[in-house]
Write a protein that holds these residues in place. Structure first.
Motif, PDB file in Angstrom:
ATOM      1  N   PRO A 238     -16.395  14.975   7.667  1.00  0.00           N
ATOM      2  CA  PRO A 238     -14.854  14.436   7.535  1.00  0.00           C
ATOM      3  C   PRO A 238     -14.082  14.875   6.775  1.00  0.00           C
ATOM      4  N   THR A 239     -13.802  16.225   7.877  1.00  0.00           N
ATOM      5  CA  THR A 239     -12.326  16.973   7.138  1.00  0.00           C
ATOM      6  C   THR A 239     -11.215  16.439   6.765  1.00  0.00           C
ATOM      7  N   PHE A 240     -10.487  15.438   7.576  1.00  0.00           N
ATOM      8  CA  PHE A 240      -9.671  14.988   7.827  1.00  0.00           C
ATOM      9  C   PHE A 240      -9.412  14.040   5.384  1.00  0.00           C
ATOM     10  N   THR A 241     -10.467  13.896   5.462  1.00  0.00           N
ATOM     11  CA  THR A 241     -10.838  13.094   4.549  1.00  0.00           C
ATOM     12  C   THR A 241     -10.992  14.052   3.337  1.00  0.00           C
ATOM     13  N   ILE A 242     -11.941  15.272   3.509  1.00  0.00           N
ATOM     14  CA  ILE A 242     -11.753  16.068   2.925  1.00  0.00           C
ATOM     15  C   ILE A 242     -11.027  16.787   2.214  1.00  0.00           C
ATOM     16  N   MET A 243      -9.993  17.163   3.076  1.00  0.00           N
ATOM     17  CA  MET A 243      -8.776  17.713   2.552  1.00  0.00           C
ATOM     18  C   MET A 243      -7.542  16.617   2.184  1.00  0.00           C
ATOM     19  N   TRP A 244      -7.662  15.557   2.294  1.00  0.00           N
ATOM     20  CA  TRP A 244      -6.847  14.572   1.500  1.00  0.00           C
ATOM     21  C   TRP A 244      -7.366  14.103   0.293  1.00  0.00           C
ATOM     22  N   PHE A 245      -8.675  14.464   0.095  1.00  0.00           N
ATOM     23  CA  PHE A 245      -9.403  14.575  -1.242  1.00  0.00           C
ATOM     24  C   PHE A 245      -8.960  15.886  -2.234  1.00  0.00           C
ATOM     25  N   TYR A 246      -8.826  16.972  -1.387  1.00  0.00           N
ATOM     26  CA  TYR A 246      -8.635  17.507  -2.352  1.00  0.00           C
ATOM     27  C   TYR A 246      -7.035  18.022  -2.115  1.00  0.00           C
ATOM     28  N   SER A 247      -6.390  17.518  -1.962  1.00  0.00           N
ATOM     29  CA  SER A 247      -4.840  17.219  -1.546  1.00  0.00           C
ATOM     30  C   SER A 247      -4.436  16.507  -3.031  1.00  0.00           C
ATOM     31  N   HIS A 248      -4.916  15.202  -3.232  1.00  0.00           N
ATOM     32  CA  HIS A 248      -4.151  13.923  -3.567  1.00  0.00           C
ATOM     33  C   HIS A 248      -5.340  14.058  -5.017  1.00  0.00           C
ATOM     34  N   VAL A 249      -5.982  14.257  -5.134  1.00  0.00           N
ATOM     35  CA  VAL A 249      -7.730  13.628  -6.384  1.00  0.00           C
ATOM     36  C   VAL A 249      -7.345  14.745  -7.426  1.00  0.00           C
TER      37      VAL A 249
ATOM     38  N   MET B 258       0.964  -1.354   0.257  1.00  0.00           N
ATOM     39  CA  MET B 258      -0.009  -0.014   0.260  1.00  0.00           C
ATOM     40  C   MET B 258       1.162   0.970   0.205  1.00  0.00           C
ATOM     41  N   THR B 259       0.531   2.271  -0.757  1.00  0.00           N
ATOM     42  CA  THR B 259       1.626   3.706  -1.131  1.00  0.00           C
ATOM     43  C   THR B 259       1.149   3.964   0.351  1.00  0.00           C
ATOM     44  N   LYS B 260       2.059   5.319   0.383  1.00  0.00           N
ATOM     45  CA  LYS B 260       1.953   6.161   1.471  1.00  0.00           C
ATOM     46  C   LYS B 260       0.598   7.144   0.942  1.00  0.00           C
ATOM     47  N   LYS B 261       0.539   7.352  -0.077  1.00  0.00           N
ATOM     48  CA  LYS B 261      -0.696   7.917   0.011  1.00  0.00           C
ATOM     49  C   LYS B 261      -2.170   7.179   0.695  1.00  0.00           C
ATOM     50  N   TYR B 262      -2.346   6.031   0.269  1.00  0.00           N
ATOM     51  CA  TYR B 262      -3.693   5.315   1.224  1.00  0.00           C
ATOM     52  C   TYR B 262      -3.172   5.192   2.186  1.00  0.00           C
ATOM     53  N   GLN B 263      -2.003   4.690   2.565  1.00  0.00           N
ATOM     54  CA  GLN B 263      -1.919   4.774   4.130  1.00  0.00           C
ATOM     55  C   GLN B 263      -2.085   6.362   4.845  1.00  0.00           C
ATOM     56  N   LYS B 264      -2.219   7.175   3.884  1.00  0.00           N
ATOM     57  CA  LYS B 264      -2.737   8.909   4.512  1.00  0.00           C
ATOM     58  C   LYS B 264      -4.173   8.916   4.364  1.00  0.00           C
ATOM     59  N   LEU B 265      -4.799   7.789   3.749  1.00  0.00           N
ATOM     60  CA  LEU B 265      -6.441   8.169   3.798  1.00  0.00           C
ATOM     61  C   LEU B 265      -6.879   7.604   4.387  1.00  0.00           C
ATOM     62  N   ILE B 266      -6.265   6.287   5.472  1.00  0.00           N
ATOM     63  CA  ILE B 266      -6.576   5.577   6.624  1.00  0.00           C
ATOM     64  C   ILE B 266      -6.567   6.271   7.861  1.00  0.00           C
ATOM     65  N   VAL B 267      -5.669   6.781   8.057  1.00  0.00           N
ATOM     66  CA  VAL B 267      -5.387   7.540   8.275  1.00  0.00           C
ATOM     67  C   VAL B 267      -6.103   8.768   8.519  1.00  0.00           C
ATOM     68  N   SER B 268      -6.180   9.425   7.411  1.00  0.00           N
ATOM     69  CA  SER B 268      -7.904  11.187   7.636  1.00  0.00           C
ATOM     70  C   SER B 268      -8.882   9.964   7.930  1.00  0.00           C
ATOM     71  N   ILE B 269      -9.141   9.262   7.713  1.00  0.00           N
ATOM     72  CA  ILE B 269     -10.509   8.671   7.859  1.00  0.00           C
ATOM     73  C   ILE B 269     -10.442   7.833   9.104  1.00  0.00           C
ATOM     74  N   VAL B 270      -9.911   7.106   9.854  1.00  0.00           N
ATOM     75  CA  VAL B 270      -9.478   6.827  11.805  1.00  0.00           C
ATOM     76  C   VAL B 270      -9.979   8.018  12.492  1.00  0.00           C
ATOM     77  N   LEU B 271      -9.462   9.323  12.116  1.00  0.00           N
ATOM     78  CA  LEU B 271      -8.714  10.425  12.555  1.00  0.00           C
ATOM     79  C   LEU B 271     -10.461  11.473  12.179  1.00  0.00           C
ATOM     80  N   ASP B 272     -11.198  11.310  11.331  1.00  0.00           N
ATOM     81  CA  ASP B 272     -12.681  11.748  10.971  1.00  0.00           C
ATOM     82  C   ASP B 272     -13.325  10.909  12.109  1.00  0.00           C
ATOM     83  N   LEU B 273     -13.243   9.824  12.206  1.00  0.00           N
ATOM     84  CA  LEU B 273     -14.160   8.362  13.274  1.00  0.00           C
ATOM     85  C   LEU B 273     -14.060   8.895  14.036  1.00  0.00           C
TER      86      LEU B 273
END
Length: 89
Positions: free
Chosen positions: A66-77, A1-16
């Motif tokens: 989901p602020t962290f997930t939105i930020m991930w989406f903004y940054s990486h997509v 799994m790439t760091k990009k998707y690890q960061k997504l998982i961390v973002s989802i956990v933090l939002d939860l």
């Protein structure tokens, strides 16, 4: 799994974590989430996201955003940034 998707998982956990409906947790979580946002996302956009995260976590009934997930989406997509590290302290 790439760091990009690890960061997504961390973002989802933090939002939860932010969704937990206990008022005393919001008092602690709002500044912590703001700090973590600045560590995960550098520069001006990270600082803006940190302010938004703090407000969202501090105000009642906004915890479901989901602020962290939105930020991930903004940054990486939308901006398509490369991930150097997940969180740097």
């Amino acid at each position: 799994m790439t760091k990009k998707y690890q960061k997504l998982i961390v973002s989802i956990v933090l939002d939860l974590i932010g969704i937990i409906p206990l008022p005393f947790i919001d008092v602690l979580w709002a500044p912590l989430s703001s700090y973590l946002m600045t560590k995960m996302y550098k520069g001006k956009q990270g600082k803006i996201a940190a302010v938004i995260s703090f407000i969202e976590e501090a105000l009642p009934f906004l915890d479901i955003i989901p602020t962290f997930t939105i930020m991930w989406f903004y940054s990486h997509v939308i901006k398509k940034e490369e991930v150097e590290e997940i969180i740097t302290f």
